[in-house]
Design a protein around this motif. Structure first.
Motif, PDB file in Angstrom:
ATOM      1  N   GLU A   1       0.822  -1.203   0.000  1.00 55.89           N
ATOM      2  CA  GLU A   1       0.000   0.000   0.000  1.00 55.89           C
ATOM      3  C   GLU A   1       0.859   1.257   0.000  1.00 55.89           C
ATOM      4  O   GLU A   1       0.538   2.252  -0.665  1.00 55.89           O
ATOM      5  N   ALA A   2       1.958   1.227   0.733  1.00 55.14           N
ATOM      6  CA  ALA A   2       2.852   2.384   0.747  1.00 55.14           C
ATOM      7  C   ALA A   2       3.386   2.676  -0.649  1.00 55.14           C
ATOM      8  O   ALA A   2       3.420   3.835  -1.092  1.00 55.14           O
ATOM      9  N   LEU A   3       3.788   1.647  -1.353  1.00 49.53           N
ATOM     10  CA  LEU A   3       4.304   1.843  -2.710  1.00 49.53           C
ATOM     11  C   LEU A   3       3.219   2.356  -3.655  1.00 49.53           C
ATOM     12  O   LEU A   3       3.496   3.163  -4.551  1.00 49.53           O
ATOM     13  N   ARG A   4       1.991   1.915  -3.453  1.00 53.95           N
ATOM     14  CA  ARG A   4       0.894   2.432  -4.279  1.00 53.95           C
ATOM     15  C   ARG A   4       0.737   3.940  -4.088  1.00 53.95           C
ATOM     16  O   ARG A   4       0.621   4.701  -5.060  1.00 53.95           O
ATOM     17  N   VAL A   5       0.737   4.379  -2.830  1.00 52.92           N
ATOM     18  CA  VAL A   5       0.601   5.808  -2.548  1.00 52.92           C
ATOM     19  C   VAL A   5       1.813   6.573  -3.065  1.00 52.92           C
ATOM     20  O   VAL A   5       1.683   7.650  -3.656  1.00 52.92           O
ATOM     21  N   MET A   6       3.004   6.028  -2.842  1.00 53.70           N
ATOM     22  CA  MET A   6       4.215   6.689  -3.324  1.00 53.70           C
ATOM     23  C   MET A   6       4.184   6.845  -4.843  1.00 53.70           C
ATOM     24  O   MET A   6       4.464   7.927  -5.382  1.00 53.70           O
ATOM     25  N   ASP A   7       3.844   5.782  -5.557  1.00 54.18           N
ATOM     26  CA  ASP A   7       3.817   5.849  -7.022  1.00 54.18           C
ATOM     27  C   ASP A   7       2.768   6.845  -7.501  1.00 54.18           C
ATOM     28  O   ASP A   7       2.982   7.565  -8.480  1.00 54.18           O
ATOM     29  N   GLY A   8       1.637   6.916  -6.798  1.00 54.37           N
ATOM     30  CA  GLY A   8       0.590   7.846  -7.188  1.00 54.37           C
ATOM     31  C   GLY A   8       0.962   9.300  -6.972  1.00 54.37           C
ATOM     32  O   GLY A   8       0.377  10.192  -7.587  1.00 54.37           O
ATOM     33  N   SER A   9       1.937   9.541  -6.092  1.00 52.91           N
ATOM     34  CA  SER A   9       2.353  10.920  -5.795  1.00 52.91           C
ATOM     35  C   SER A   9       3.741  11.242  -6.337  1.00 52.91           C
ATOM     36  O   SER A   9       4.310  12.279  -5.984  1.00 52.91           O
ATOM     37  N   GLY A  10       4.292  10.356  -7.153  1.00 55.67           N
ATOM     38  CA  GLY A  10       5.601  10.626  -7.737  1.00 55.67           C
ATOM     39  C   GLY A  10       6.741  10.542  -6.748  1.00 55.67           C
ATOM     40  O   GLY A  10       7.779  11.179  -6.947  1.00 55.67           O
TER      41      GLY A  10
ATOM     42  N   ARG B   1       9.680   8.540  -5.279  1.00 51.21           N
ATOM     43  CA  ARG B   1      10.515   7.419  -5.692  1.00 51.21           C
ATOM     44  C   ARG B   1      10.937   6.542  -4.531  1.00 51.21           C
ATOM     45  O   ARG B   1      11.088   5.326  -4.671  1.00 51.21           O
ATOM     46  N   ALA B   2      11.161   7.139  -3.352  1.00 54.22           N
ATOM     47  CA  ALA B   2      11.714   6.377  -2.225  1.00 54.22           C
ATOM     48  C   ALA B   2      11.283   7.022  -0.921  1.00 54.22           C
ATOM     49  O   ALA B   2      10.904   8.202  -0.874  1.00 54.22           O
ATOM     50  N   ALA B   3      11.346   6.230   0.148  1.00 55.46           N
ATOM     51  CA  ALA B   3      10.957   6.712   1.468  1.00 55.46           C
ATOM     52  C   ALA B   3      11.884   6.138   2.525  1.00 55.46           C
ATOM     53  O   ALA B   3      12.400   5.025   2.378  1.00 55.46           O
TER      54      ALA B   3
ATOM     55  N   GLY C   1      16.324   0.343  -3.328  1.00 55.25           N
ATOM     56  CA  GLY C   1      16.132   1.605  -4.020  1.00 55.25           C
ATOM     57  C   GLY C   1      14.838   2.306  -3.703  1.00 55.25           C
ATOM     58  O   GLY C   1      14.691   3.493  -3.994  1.00 55.25           O
ATOM     59  N   ARG C   2      13.877   1.598  -3.075  1.00 54.57           N
ATOM     60  CA  ARG C   2      12.596   2.223  -2.744  1.00 54.57           C
ATOM     61  C   ARG C   2      12.517   2.644  -1.281  1.00 54.57           C
ATOM     62  O   ARG C   2      11.781   3.583  -0.947  1.00 54.57           O
ATOM     63  N   PHE C   3      13.236   1.936  -0.407  1.00 53.52           N
ATOM     64  CA  PHE C   3      13.174   2.256   1.011  1.00 53.52           C
ATOM     65  C   PHE C   3      14.568   2.286   1.621  1.00 53.52           C
ATOM     66  O   PHE C   3      15.444   1.500   1.249  1.00 53.52           O
ATOM     67  N   ALA C   4      14.765   3.223   2.550  1.00 53.55           N
ATOM     68  CA  ALA C   4      15.830   3.162   3.546  1.00 53.55           C
ATOM     69  C   ALA C   4      15.122   3.060   4.892  1.00 53.55           C
ATOM     70  O   ALA C   4      13.883   3.126   4.950  1.00 53.55           O
ATOM     71  N   ALA C   5      15.861   2.893   5.988  1.00 53.58           N
ATOM     72  CA  ALA C   5      15.190   2.735   7.278  1.00 53.58           C
ATOM     73  C   ALA C   5      16.068   3.230   8.409  1.00 53.58           C
ATOM     74  O   ALA C   5      17.295   3.089   8.386  1.00 53.58           O
ATOM     75  N   LEU C   6      15.399   3.802   9.406  1.00 55.85           N
ATOM     76  CA  LEU C   6      16.046   4.274  10.623  1.00 55.85           C
ATOM     77  C   LEU C   6      15.748   3.314  11.763  1.00 55.85           C
ATOM     78  O   LEU C   6      14.622   2.818  11.885  1.00 55.85           O
TER      79      LEU C   6
END
Length: 327
Positions: free
Chosen positions: A42-51, A53-55, A90-95
């Motif tokens: 779902e996160a990737l769907r929202v990200m792709d819909g808003s342009g 690239r990564a989070a 390439g789509r996610f980094a993490a803390l």
């Protein structure tokens, strides 16, 4: 922004974490804020819909979740985050989350999360359930370790923050903490680290402040004036310390907020953030629209300087493979 947007304020409340929090009796992050549903799909769907690239993923725990077995829960959170990063290079980094106020366990988790799991920094709550702030001397060793590593540290309001200094009985029910108390909690933490010396002693930590620093930019000159009256012996370079911090734009992308922020810090220290999934896809898209035509801001380049994993291409795939080998 042709390279795509990078969201540095994205909360990944993994399904098994939500299940564990509910088992512990935790159903809300804060009054009026139920536990969020989150999946990578779902996160990737929202990200792709808003342009986007990564989070950059992060997890904060409310105080009610910290009463038992905190270190094992934090280890699970960081492992889940590492798995998401590995599965989507390439789509996610993490803390990494840390089990503060337990200093020894936090030092161990820094080593494991950064050296073994290969995470990209840490996220810290501005304040702790016992009322202490990050500038408390008890946490000096944690910051010294992070400084030695030149770590990225995302400072986010405590989900359990309740301001007891104003508002009176019933204030929190009429004005839920996320509206006012959260941004004040950030300002208190920054002031605590400023005047307690945490910032000046740790110049190599790259601090990111959530929500454009809360009310810090608006209060910057007031903080600077502390040396002329209430803290005459402070000896703090307030403008210099505030300028070197990083500030992200979740719920803070309006022209007025940006104008104030750009007076306090340089354009290289402003980052794109959304606070997803607490902010829904409509707000995510609106945040981007507020920023896409602002001249002089390379928000993607600013984020890549802190999170090179997200540069994409061969480096991201190699990093993902390395992470997989660690797990």
């Amino acid at each position: 922004m042709s390279r795509g947007w990078i969201d540095v304020h994205h909360h990944a409340y993994h399904p098994p974490l939500i299940a564990e929090l509910r088992r512990r009796g935790v159903t809300h992050m804060a009054p009026g804020v139920p536990l969020p549903a989150w999946t990578a799909t779902e996160a990737l769907r929202v990200m792709d819909g808003s342009g986007i690239r990564a989070a950059v993923l992060s997890v904060l725990l409310p105080g009610d979740a910290l009463q038992q077995d905190v270190a094992p829960l934090v280890r699970d959170i960081n492992t889940w985050s590492a798995e998401v990063v590995r599965e989507h290079p390439g789509r996610f980094a993490a803390l990494a989350s840390l089990p503060l106020p337990d200093v020894e366990a936090s030092l161990a988790e820094i080593e494991y999360a950064l050296d073994v799991l290969g995470l990209d920094g840490v996220v810290l709550s501005t304040s702790l359930p016992d009322g202490r702030y990050l500038g408390d001397p008890a946490f000096d060793r944690v910051f010294a370790e992070l400084n030695d590593r030149g770590a990225v540290v995302f400072v986010h309001p405590n989900p359990s923050s309740r301001c007891s200094c104003a508002g009176g009985p019933g204030f929190a029910s009429a004005v839920p903490p996320p509206l006012v108390d959260f941004v004040m909690d950030t300002a208190r933490a920054v002031a605590n680290m400023l005047f307690g010396g945490t910032l000046s002693r740790n110049p190599d930590i790259r601090f990111i402040l959530a929500h454009a620093g809360g009310v810090v930019p608006f209060l910057s000159w007031r903080l600077e004036l502390a040396g002329t009256w209430v803290l005459p012996d402070a000896g703090v370079d307030v403008p210099g310390e505030l300028r070197r911090l990083y500030y992200e734009t979740a719920q803070s992308a309006s022209p007025a907020t940006l104008a104030c922020l750009r007076e306090v810090t340089g354009d290289r220290n402003i980052l794109f953030g959304t606070d997803y999934p607490f902010m829904n896809d409509t707000v995510v898209a609106a945040t981007r629209r507020h920023l896409e035509d602002v001249a002089g801001l390379d928000l993607t380049g600013n984020a890549l300087a802190l999170f090179p994993r997200l540069a994409g291409g061969t480096d991201a795939r190699q990093r993902g493979a390395a992470d997989a080998a660690h797990l």
